[in-house]
Design a protein around this motif. Structure first.
Motif, PDB file in Angstrom:
ATOM      1  N   PRO A  29       0.829  -1.203   0.000  1.00  0.00           N
ATOM      2  CA  PRO A  29       0.000   0.000   0.000  1.00  0.00           C
ATOM      3  C   PRO A  29       0.855   1.241   0.000  1.00  0.00           C
ATOM      4  O   PRO A  29       1.856   1.312   0.716  1.00  0.00           O
ATOM      5  CB  PRO A  29      -0.795  -0.119   1.305  1.00  0.00           C
ATOM      6  CG  PRO A  29       0.046  -0.992   2.172  1.00  0.00           C
ATOM      7  CD  PRO A  29       0.746  -1.950   1.240  1.00  0.00           C
ATOM      8  N   GLY A  30       0.496   2.228  -0.778  1.00  0.00           N
ATOM      9  CA  GLY A  30       1.250   3.479  -0.804  1.00  0.00           C
ATOM     10  C   GLY A  30       0.928   4.335   0.391  1.00  0.00           C
ATOM     11  O   GLY A  30      -0.049   4.116   1.097  1.00  0.00           O
ATOM     12  N   ASP A  31       1.767   5.369   0.610  1.00  0.00           N
ATOM     13  CA  ASP A  31       1.563   6.252   1.753  1.00  0.00           C
ATOM     14  C   ASP A  31       0.241   6.984   1.658  1.00  0.00           C
ATOM     15  O   ASP A  31      -0.354   7.348   2.663  1.00  0.00           O
ATOM     16  CB  ASP A  31       2.710   7.263   1.835  1.00  0.00           C
ATOM     17  CG  ASP A  31       3.997   6.576   2.218  1.00  0.00           C
ATOM     18  OD1 ASP A  31       5.051   7.043   1.775  1.00  0.00           O
ATOM     19  OD2 ASP A  31       3.944   5.589   2.951  1.00  0.00           O
ATOM     20  N   VAL A  72       3.859   7.675  19.070  1.00  0.00           N
ATOM     21  CA  VAL A  72       3.719   8.313  17.763  1.00  0.00           C
ATOM     22  C   VAL A  72       5.123   8.593  17.243  1.00  0.00           C
ATOM     23  O   VAL A  72       5.900   9.282  17.902  1.00  0.00           O
ATOM     24  CB  VAL A  72       2.924   9.635  17.851  1.00  0.00           C
ATOM     25  CG1 VAL A  72       2.829  10.282  16.473  1.00  0.00           C
ATOM     26  CG2 VAL A  72       1.540   9.398  18.428  1.00  0.00           C
ATOM     27  N   LEU A  73       5.459   8.063  16.078  1.00  0.00           N
ATOM     28  CA  LEU A  73       6.769   8.276  15.464  1.00  0.00           C
ATOM     29  C   LEU A  73       6.610   9.214  14.272  1.00  0.00           C
ATOM     30  O   LEU A  73       5.889   8.906  13.323  1.00  0.00           O
ATOM     31  CB  LEU A  73       7.371   6.943  15.006  1.00  0.00           C
ATOM     32  CG  LEU A  73       7.726   5.937  16.104  1.00  0.00           C
ATOM     33  CD1 LEU A  73       8.247   4.640  15.490  1.00  0.00           C
ATOM     34  CD2 LEU A  73       8.759   6.512  17.059  1.00  0.00           C
ATOM     35  N   GLY A  80      12.311  13.369   0.553  1.00  0.00           N
ATOM     36  CA  GLY A  80      12.539  11.932   0.503  1.00  0.00           C
ATOM     37  C   GLY A  80      12.224  11.196   1.787  1.00  0.00           C
ATOM     38  O   GLY A  80      12.299   9.962   1.836  1.00  0.00           O
ATOM     39  N   ASP A  81      11.874  11.918   2.841  1.00  0.00           N
ATOM     40  CA  ASP A  81      11.598  11.294   4.139  1.00  0.00           C
ATOM     41  C   ASP A  81      10.151  10.820   4.194  1.00  0.00           C
ATOM     42  O   ASP A  81       9.249  11.462   3.656  1.00  0.00           O
ATOM     43  CB  ASP A  81      11.866  12.286   5.266  1.00  0.00           C
ATOM     44  CG  ASP A  81      13.308  12.765   5.293  1.00  0.00           C
ATOM     45  OD1 ASP A  81      14.199  11.923   5.118  1.00  0.00           O
ATOM     46  OD2 ASP A  81      13.532  13.981   5.451  1.00  0.00           O
ATOM     47  N   SER A  82       9.929   9.707   4.893  1.00  0.00           N
ATOM     48  CA  SER A  82       8.573   9.168   4.996  1.00  0.00           C
ATOM     49  C   SER A  82       8.454   8.305   6.238  1.00  0.00           C
ATOM     50  O   SER A  82       9.447   8.049   6.934  1.00  0.00           O
ATOM     51  CB  SER A  82       8.226   8.339   3.756  1.00  0.00           C
ATOM     52  OG  SER A  82       8.858   7.069   3.813  1.00  0.00           O
ATOM     53  N   GLN A  83       7.242   7.810   6.486  1.00  0.00           N
ATOM     54  CA  GLN A  83       7.027   6.935   7.627  1.00  0.00           C
ATOM     55  C   GLN A  83       7.804   5.620   7.490  1.00  0.00           C
ATOM     56  O   GLN A  83       8.043   4.941   8.495  1.00  0.00           O
ATOM     57  CB  GLN A  83       5.542   6.652   7.816  1.00  0.00           C
ATOM     58  CG  GLN A  83       4.866   5.956   6.658  1.00  0.00           C
ATOM     59  CD  GLN A  83       3.381   5.793   6.877  1.00  0.00           C
ATOM     60  OE1 GLN A  83       2.906   5.644   8.014  1.00  0.00           O
ATOM     61  NE2 GLN A  83       2.609   5.840   5.814  1.00  0.00           N
ATOM     62  N   LEU A 101       2.065   4.288  16.138  1.00  0.00           N
ATOM     63  CA  LEU A 101       1.413   4.914  14.988  1.00  0.00           C
ATOM     64  C   LEU A 101       2.445   5.750  14.245  1.00  0.00           C
ATOM     65  O   LEU A 101       3.077   6.642  14.816  1.00  0.00           O
ATOM     66  CB  LEU A 101       0.239   5.781  15.434  1.00  0.00           C
ATOM     67  CG  LEU A 101      -0.724   6.269  14.348  1.00  0.00           C
ATOM     68  CD1 LEU A 101      -2.096   6.594  14.959  1.00  0.00           C
ATOM     69  CD2 LEU A 101      -0.217   7.506  13.619  1.00  0.00           C
ATOM     70  N   THR A 102       2.633   5.443  12.960  1.00  0.00           N
ATOM     71  CA  THR A 102       3.405   6.297  12.063  1.00  0.00           C
ATOM     72  C   THR A 102       2.430   6.906  11.068  1.00  0.00           C
ATOM     73  O   THR A 102       1.298   6.442  10.921  1.00  0.00           O
ATOM     74  CB  THR A 102       4.492   5.501  11.312  1.00  0.00           C
ATOM     75  OG1 THR A 102       3.875   4.557  10.419  1.00  0.00           O
ATOM     76  CG2 THR A 102       5.392   4.756  12.286  1.00  0.00           C
ATOM     77  N   TYR A 103       2.830   7.936  10.379  1.00  0.00           N
ATOM     78  CA  TYR A 103       1.928   8.600   9.440  1.00  0.00           C
ATOM     79  C   TYR A 103       2.738   9.250   8.332  1.00  0.00           C
ATOM     80  O   TYR A 103       3.946   9.437   8.444  1.00  0.00           O
ATOM     81  CB  TYR A 103       1.088   9.662  10.165  1.00  0.00           C
ATOM     82  CG  TYR A 103       1.924  10.754  10.778  1.00  0.00           C
ATOM     83  CD1 TYR A 103       2.273  11.889  10.050  1.00  0.00           C
ATOM     84  CD2 TYR A 103       2.420  10.630  12.075  1.00  0.00           C
ATOM     85  CE1 TYR A 103       3.077  12.879  10.603  1.00  0.00           C
ATOM     86  CE2 TYR A 103       3.226  11.619  12.638  1.00  0.00           C
ATOM     87  CZ  TYR A 103       3.551  12.732  11.895  1.00  0.00           C
ATOM     88  OH  TYR A 103       4.354  13.703  12.435  1.00  0.00           O
TER      89      TYR A 103
END
Length: 254
Positions: A29-31, A72-73, A80-83, A101-103
């Protein structure tokens, strides 16, 4: 065609069809994908939650549903940064019995702490008794910003290589003086973005905080991505800090 060859041909066709179906790559699944999936994708479940500004956010939840302590992270602020940068740490926390939980942050960056407010509220609604906010770089600043607010209630903060001023957030001695909850402050010793100096200054303003300066020139979660001893030290420090918050009989709220 001889009749004896027909069963062999049919069996071969069946095996070919089955192999083709099973050989396909599993879809990730994509972000920005749908959060309505009922089944977890890998070690997490995709969710949708509402930010503090009322806008929907996409996230992932790791760990047991009934975990009393949740985290929560928040990822860093570059494009370029993501969960995904937190995936291994989130899974490690889940294996210790915590809910995580990441987001994926909305773009453009606007009041980025709103994601964290919504994430904390979602975890509280799901039954978390204690919630720690943790982040790297811009995510560290947003985590501290939320921890300094009276609502929603938080029970600890992890800061990794944040700065003292950015995106409408400004920290000084007077601003952070009211932080009463446990705080873990981490940076590499040669952070080229100023994380080293900012983290050390914040520790001086928060004498009760834990300080960890790692032998690394990497910034924030880039330390984790590089691997090696500094990455192990960083992840171990975060895991142990969350365990300490979980074990405290009556932790001071932020």
């Amino acid at each position: 065609m001889p009749r004896a060859a027909l069963p062999v041909l049919l069996l071969a066709l069946c095996l070919t069809g089955c192999s083709s179906d099973e050989a396909g790559e599993p879809s990730e699944p994509g972000d920005g994908g749908s959060a309505t999936s009922a089944a977890p994708s890998g070690p997490y479940q995709e969710i949708e939650f509402t930010g503090g500004d009322g806008e929907p956010r996409q996230g992932r939840v790791y760990g047991p549903d009934d975990a009393p302590v949740a985290v929560v992270l928040s990822h860093m602020g570059s494009d370029g940064d993501s969960q995904d940068d937190w995936a291994a740490t989130a899974q490690a926390l889940a294996e210790r019995g915590h809910r995580v939980l990441t987001y994926q942050r909305l773009r453009p960056r606007y009041q980025i702490w709103q994601e964290i407010i919504g994430a904390v509220e979602r975890l509280r609604d799901d039954g978390a008794e204690r919630v720690v906010v943790a982040g790297a770089s811009l995510g560290a600043m947003a985590s501290l910003h939320v921890a300094l607010q009276p609502e929603p209630a938080t029970d600890g903060v992890v800061w990794i290589a944040g700065g003292l001023r950015s995106d409408g957030m400004v920290f000084d001695q007077a601003t952070v003086a009211g932080l009463a909850c446990p705080a873990l402050l981490i940076s590499g010793d040669q952070d080229s973005y100023g994380g080293t100096e900012a983290t050390q200054q914040l520790h001086e303003w928060l004498p009760g905080s834990e300080l960890l300066i790692l032998p690394s020139a990497r910034h924030g979660t880039d330390i984790l991505a590089e691997g090696g001893a500094p990455a192990e030290q960083l992840e171990t420090a975060v895991l142990d800090f969350i365990d300490e918050v979980a074990a405290a009989e009556a932790p001071a709220p932020c």
